[in-house]
Write a protein that holds these residues in place. Structure first.
Motif, PDB file in Angstrom:
ATOM      1  N   LEU A  56       0.821  -1.212   0.000  1.00  9.88           N
ATOM      2  CA  LEU A  56       0.000   0.000   0.000  1.00  9.88           C
ATOM      3  C   LEU A  56       0.851   1.256   0.000  1.00  9.88           C
ATOM      4  CD1 LEU A  56      -2.649   1.600   0.385  1.00  9.88           C
ATOM      5  CD2 LEU A  56      -2.467   1.129   2.834  1.00  9.88           C
ATOM      6  N   THR A  57       1.744   1.379   0.982  1.00  8.32           N
ATOM      7  CA  THR A  57       2.531   2.615   1.079  1.00  8.32           C
ATOM      8  C   THR A  57       3.584   2.695  -0.019  1.00  8.32           C
ATOM      9  OG1 THR A  57       3.790   1.443   2.801  1.00  8.32           O
ATOM     10  CG2 THR A  57       2.183   3.072   3.534  1.00  8.32           C
ATOM     11  N   LEU A  58       4.091   1.553  -0.470  1.00 13.57           N
ATOM     12  CA  LEU A  58       5.042   1.581  -1.578  1.00 13.57           C
ATOM     13  C   LEU A  58       4.374   2.090  -2.848  1.00 13.57           C
ATOM     14  CD1 LEU A  58       7.737   1.017  -2.900  1.00 13.57           C
ATOM     15  CD2 LEU A  58       7.162  -1.408  -2.976  1.00 13.57           C
ATOM     16  N   ALA A  59       3.175   1.580  -3.147  1.00 16.53           N
ATOM     17  CA  ALA A  59       2.462   2.023  -4.346  1.00 16.53           C
ATOM     18  C   ALA A  59       2.047   3.485  -4.253  1.00 16.53           C
ATOM     19  CB  ALA A  59       1.231   1.145  -4.569  1.00 16.53           C
ATOM     20  N   ALA A  60       1.656   3.919  -3.049  1.00 13.73           N
ATOM     21  CA  ALA A  60       1.137   5.280  -2.886  1.00 13.73           C
ATOM     22  C   ALA A  60       2.230   6.338  -2.957  1.00 13.73           C
ATOM     23  CB  ALA A  60       0.385   5.390  -1.560  1.00 13.73           C
ATOM     24  N   PHE A  61       3.443   6.013  -2.485  1.00 17.95           N
ATOM     25  CA  PHE A  61       4.464   7.052  -2.319  1.00 17.95           C
ATOM     26  C   PHE A  61       5.694   6.878  -3.200  1.00 17.95           C
ATOM     27  CE2 PHE A  61       2.351   6.934   1.946  1.00 17.95           C
ATOM     28  CZ  PHE A  61       1.719   8.176   1.845  1.00 17.95           C
ATOM     29  N   GLY A 109       7.098  -0.060   3.818  1.00 19.70           N
ATOM     30  CA  GLY A 109       6.711   0.373   2.484  1.00 19.70           C
ATOM     31  C   GLY A 109       7.104   1.810   2.206  1.00 19.70           C
ATOM     32  N   ILE A 110       7.019   2.669   3.233  1.00 14.16           N
ATOM     33  CA  ILE A 110       7.441   4.065   3.053  1.00 14.16           C
ATOM     34  C   ILE A 110       8.938   4.134   2.784  1.00 14.16           C
ATOM     35  CG2 ILE A 110       7.625   6.316   4.186  1.00 14.16           C
ATOM     36  CD1 ILE A 110       5.087   5.614   5.746  1.00 14.16           C
ATOM     37  N   GLY A 111       9.722   3.356   3.546  1.00 10.21           N
ATOM     38  CA  GLY A 111      11.160   3.328   3.294  1.00 10.21           C
ATOM     39  C   GLY A 111      11.479   2.828   1.903  1.00 10.21           C
ATOM     40  N   ALA A 112      10.766   1.794   1.470  1.00 13.87           N
ATOM     41  CA  ALA A 112      10.986   1.262   0.121  1.00 13.87           C
ATOM     42  C   ALA A 112      10.638   2.292  -0.940  1.00 13.87           C
ATOM     43  CB  ALA A 112      10.164  -0.007  -0.081  1.00 13.87           C
ATOM     44  N   ALA A 113       9.606   3.100  -0.700  1.00 13.66           N
ATOM     45  CA  ALA A 113       9.210   4.122  -1.667  1.00 13.66           C
ATOM     46  C   ALA A 113      10.283   5.198  -1.817  1.00 13.66           C
ATOM     47  CB  ALA A 113       7.891   4.770  -1.231  1.00 13.66           C
ATOM     48  N   LEU A 114      11.153   5.350  -0.821  1.00 15.01           N
ATOM     49  CA  LEU A 114      12.254   6.305  -0.916  1.00 15.01           C
ATOM     50  C   LEU A 114      13.483   5.705  -1.594  1.00 15.01           C
ATOM     51  CD1 LEU A 114      12.064   7.916   2.651  1.00 15.01           C
ATOM     52  CD2 LEU A 114      11.178   8.854   0.508  1.00 15.01           C
ATOM     53  N   ASP A 198       3.593  17.054  -5.104  1.00 16.94           N
ATOM     54  CA  ASP A 198       2.172  16.723  -5.085  1.00 16.94           C
ATOM     55  C   ASP A 198       1.842  15.874  -3.850  1.00 16.94           C
ATOM     56  OD1 ASP A 198      -0.444  16.440  -5.788  1.00 16.94           O
ATOM     57  OD2 ASP A 198      -0.090  14.997  -7.385  1.00 16.94           O
ATOM     58  N   VAL A 199       2.005  16.498  -2.679  1.00 12.52           N
ATOM     59  CA  VAL A 199       1.700  15.800  -1.429  1.00 12.52           C
ATOM     60  C   VAL A 199       0.213  15.463  -1.335  1.00 12.52           C
ATOM     61  CG1 VAL A 199       1.754  15.949   1.092  1.00 12.52           C
ATOM     62  CG2 VAL A 199       3.682  16.805  -0.260  1.00 12.52           C
ATOM     63  N   PRO A 200      -0.704  16.390  -1.692  1.00 12.99           N
ATOM     64  CA  PRO A 200      -2.129  16.010  -1.658  1.00 12.99           C
ATOM     65  C   PRO A 200      -2.435  14.806  -2.536  1.00 12.99           C
ATOM     66  CG  PRO A 200      -1.914  18.385  -1.853  1.00 12.99           C
ATOM     67  CD  PRO A 200      -0.537  17.814  -2.042  1.00 12.99           C
ATOM     68  N   GLY A 201      -1.807  14.722  -3.721  1.00 10.46           N
ATOM     69  CA  GLY A 201      -2.032  13.580  -4.594  1.00 10.46           C
ATOM     70  C   GLY A 201      -1.565  12.281  -3.966  1.00 10.46           C
ATOM     71  N   ALA A 202      -0.383  12.315  -3.320  1.00  9.45           N
ATOM     72  CA  ALA A 202       0.140  11.113  -2.674  1.00  9.45           C
ATOM     73  C   ALA A 202      -0.750  10.672  -1.520  1.00  9.45           C
ATOM     74  CB  ALA A 202       1.564  11.362  -2.180  1.00  9.45           C
ATOM     75  N   LEU A 203      -1.222  11.638  -0.729  1.00  9.08           N
ATOM     76  CA  LEU A 203      -2.075  11.299   0.414  1.00  9.08           C
ATOM     77  C   LEU A 203      -3.426  10.746  -0.052  1.00  9.08           C
ATOM     78  CD1 LEU A 203      -1.337  14.308   2.814  1.00  9.08           C
ATOM     79  CD2 LEU A 203      -0.469  11.967   2.966  1.00  9.08           C
ATOM     80  N   LEU A 204      -3.990  11.354  -1.092  1.00  9.25           N
ATOM     81  CA  LEU A 204      -5.265  10.857  -1.615  1.00  9.25           C
ATOM     82  C   LEU A 204      -5.105   9.458  -2.218  1.00  9.25           C
ATOM     83  CD1 LEU A 204      -6.709  14.110  -3.231  1.00  9.25           C
ATOM     84  CD2 LEU A 204      -7.721  12.819  -1.335  1.00  9.25           C
ATOM     85  N   THR A 205      -3.947   9.198  -2.830  1.00  8.75           N
ATOM     86  CA  THR A 205      -3.681   7.852  -3.344  1.00  8.75           C
ATOM     87  C   THR A 205      -3.675   6.837  -2.210  1.00  8.75           C
ATOM     88  OG1 THR A 205      -2.351   8.742  -5.151  1.00  8.75           O
ATOM     89  CG2 THR A 205      -2.036   6.425  -4.614  1.00  8.75           C
ATOM     90  N   ALA A 206      -2.999   7.205  -1.110  1.00  7.67           N
ATOM     91  CA  ALA A 206      -2.935   6.301   0.042  1.00  7.67           C
ATOM     92  C   ALA A 206      -4.326   6.053   0.631  1.00  7.67           C
ATOM     93  CB  ALA A 206      -2.004   6.884   1.102  1.00  7.67           C
ATOM     94  N   VAL A 207      -5.132   7.127   0.733  1.00  9.20           N
ATOM     95  CA  VAL A 207      -6.489   6.969   1.275  1.00  9.20           C
ATOM     96  C   VAL A 207      -7.344   6.107   0.348  1.00  9.20           C
ATOM     97  CG1 VAL A 207      -8.624   8.193   1.876  1.00  9.20           C
ATOM     98  CG2 VAL A 207      -6.414   9.133   2.565  1.00  9.20           C
ATOM     99  N   THR A 212     -10.026   1.230  -0.051  1.00 11.01           N
ATOM    100  CA  THR A 212     -10.523   0.176  -0.935  1.00 11.01           C
ATOM    101  C   THR A 212     -10.043  -1.199  -0.473  1.00 11.01           C
ATOM    102  OG1 THR A 212     -10.493   1.738  -2.790  1.00 11.01           O
ATOM    103  CG2 THR A 212     -10.641  -0.602  -3.326  1.00 11.01           C
ATOM    104  N   THR A 213      -8.771  -1.270  -0.089  1.00 12.39           N
ATOM    105  CA  THR A 213      -8.224  -2.536   0.417  1.00 12.39           C
ATOM    106  C   THR A 213      -8.955  -2.974   1.680  1.00 12.39           C
ATOM    107  OG1 THR A 213      -6.050  -1.981  -0.498  1.00 12.39           O
ATOM    108  CG2 THR A 213      -6.123  -3.676   1.202  1.00 12.39           C
ATOM    109  N   TYR A 214      -9.187  -2.034   2.595  1.00 11.67           N
ATOM    110  CA  TYR A 214      -9.899  -2.350   3.840  1.00 11.67           C
ATOM    111  C   TYR A 214     -11.313  -2.845   3.536  1.00 11.67           C
ATOM    112  CZ  TYR A 214     -11.756  -1.854   8.571  1.00 11.67           C
ATOM    113  OH  TYR A 214     -12.342  -2.102   9.783  1.00 11.67           O
TER     114      TYR A 214
END
Length: 453
Positions: A56-61, A109-114, A198-207, A212-214
């Protein structure tokens, strides 16, 4: 920087080690699922979140991670990602509950996204133009070897030391990566990189992806509605943003849109197989963790040794034929895996090999096609979008398939019940592959791509 220099070899080794860690933790964990589930008293939903929290966080960020590296320094962001990923790995290893493990996987996942986008960006930016092709080829080849060794190493660690060592093994690898990076890798930035992100875009992607996953895992309707609202809001924000994470104008290209659609179908199926097969082999067929981990090794080896030839063929023919034929062959592999059982050579290997042939046929032409369909100045963005689509496909697949297969929370501890659900899931994976092939066959144009021309 030259590849034969000490700095070149050190930089290449650092990027291979880091990307290898991130890739392995997205795959080898599947082999450990029955063991960690039993140890932490988790249900099937807990196993799904163990896989999907990371995805989730890897795909989002991941797109945001690449932009941060361009702006603030690729080496700096890469190192932050490696350290972050490693600390989260230690948290995974010491987890005393499934909730703690899932939270640590989200942080991983956040670390992997970096670090994931940074590894290739460093190679692209520090090596001399004449050396970049060799460096990228070496990075790909060494990464392929790491992926091939992963199932063996992961299975051995689980059987001998326990599932927690799947995460602890990242610590020495990360220490070596940090040392090599500090000693050999220069800092680089992109002078054209924008100060705004595009921080709003990244946050909306995560949400959107998280909700949806939940909803798919827990059957929660309000969460599903929130995911839809966040998805619509994301498209609105991207359309109006001056620095969008997802430039929507790229999807005006029919080829770009269709190939990403094929990616969605194909990788939903692949991630479904990668989730279900190792668990089925251990729970229902009596395999050890090592044997289950090695079950997909022929798939990886076929990809490793024959993808370049498939890429050359796709370059001449264009993407339509490989992206039509490849998924159909892969669907046949999924159907063969429905009959998987105790005899590996007769009931598992044929399906794995056919699936590997199908994916080898399509992977390189898919990547080349999506890059050829975008303007050259958006090559990095196009690659990032396709990568994010494939990861999102896996995320949604692992969330939805258990419910579609009729599996309940405790099914993975029941050999008979899980076997029944596994066979249904493989049938769905075959159907997804066929949908991908039909999408390419009907909507893509014939002939070489723009890159070939």
């Amino acid at each position: 920087m030259l590849l034969k220099s000490a700095a070149g070899r050190g930089t290449l080794a650092a990027t291979v080690l880091a990307s290898g860690m991130a890739i392995l933790d997205g795959t080898v964990v599947n082999v450990a699922l029955p063991h960690l589930g039993k140890d932490l008293h988790a249900g099937l939903d807990g196993l799904q979140w163990t896989v999907n929290g990371y995805a989730l966080t890897l795909a989002a960020f991941v797109l945001l991670g690449g932009a941060l590296g361009d702006r603030y320094g690729r080496r700096q962001v890469f190192l932050i990602g490696v350290v972050w990923f490693t600390l989260a790995s230690v948290l995974c290893g010491v987890s005393v509950s499934i909730g703690m493990l899932i939270a640590a996987r989200i942080l991983q996942g956040i670390g992997a996204a970096l670090l994931v986008p940074g590894s290739l960006a460093i190679i692209q930016s520090v090596f001399d133009p004449d050396e970049r092709g060799k460096a990228i080829g070496a990075w790909s080849g060494l990464g392929g070897i790491a992926i091939a060794a992963g199932p063996f190493v992961g299975g051995w660690l689980i059987d001998t030391l326990g599932w927690r060592w799947v995460f602890y093994i990242n610590v020495p690898l990360a220490v070596l990566t940090v040392v090599l990076t500090l000693v050999y890798t220069p800092e680089t930035r992109s002078p054209e990189a924008r100060a705004r992100f595009d921080v709003p875009g990244a946050l909306l992607t995560a949400v959107c992806l998280g909700s949806t996953t939940y909803a798919l895992i827990e059957g929660n309707l309000p969460a599903g509605l929130l995911g839809i609202v966040a998805g619509v809001a994301f498209l609105y924000v991207e359309r109006r943003s001056t620095a969008p994470m997802l430039p929507l104008h790229l999807f005006r290209s029919r080829e770009f849109s269709v190939i990403n659609g094929v990616t969605l179908f194909v990788y939903a199926a692949v991630y479904g197989v990668a989730f279900f097969l190792p668990v089925f082999l251990q729970v229902s067929a009596g395999y050890s963790a090592l044997a289950a981990g090695l079950s997909l090794l022929p798939f990886t080896l076929v990809l490793l040794f024959f993808s370049s030839r498939a890429g050359a063929l796709g370059h001449r023919l264009g993407p339509r034929i490989p992206l039509t034929v490849g998924p159909v062959i892969s669907a046949a592999g999924c159907l063969l895996l429905i009959g998987a059982g105790e005899s590996y050579w007769l009931r598992v290997l044929p399906g794995v090999l056919v699936l590997g042939v199908g994916m080898t046929t399509l992977v390189a032409p898919l990547t080349a096609g999506v890059l050829a369909a975008a303007p050259d100045r958006f090559a990095g963005v196009a690659s990032g979008i396709n990568n994010a689509v494939s990861r999102a496909a896996g995320l949604l697949s692992v969330a939805a398939l258990p419910a579609l297969a009729g599996l309940s929370v405790g099914s993975y501890t029941n050999a008979v019940a899980f076997a029944s659900g596994y066979r249904i899931a493989m049938a769905f994976c075959a159907g997804l592959m066929v949908c991908g092939g039909l999408t390419a066959g009907v909507l893509l144009r014939s002939g070489p791509s723009k890159a070939a021309a």
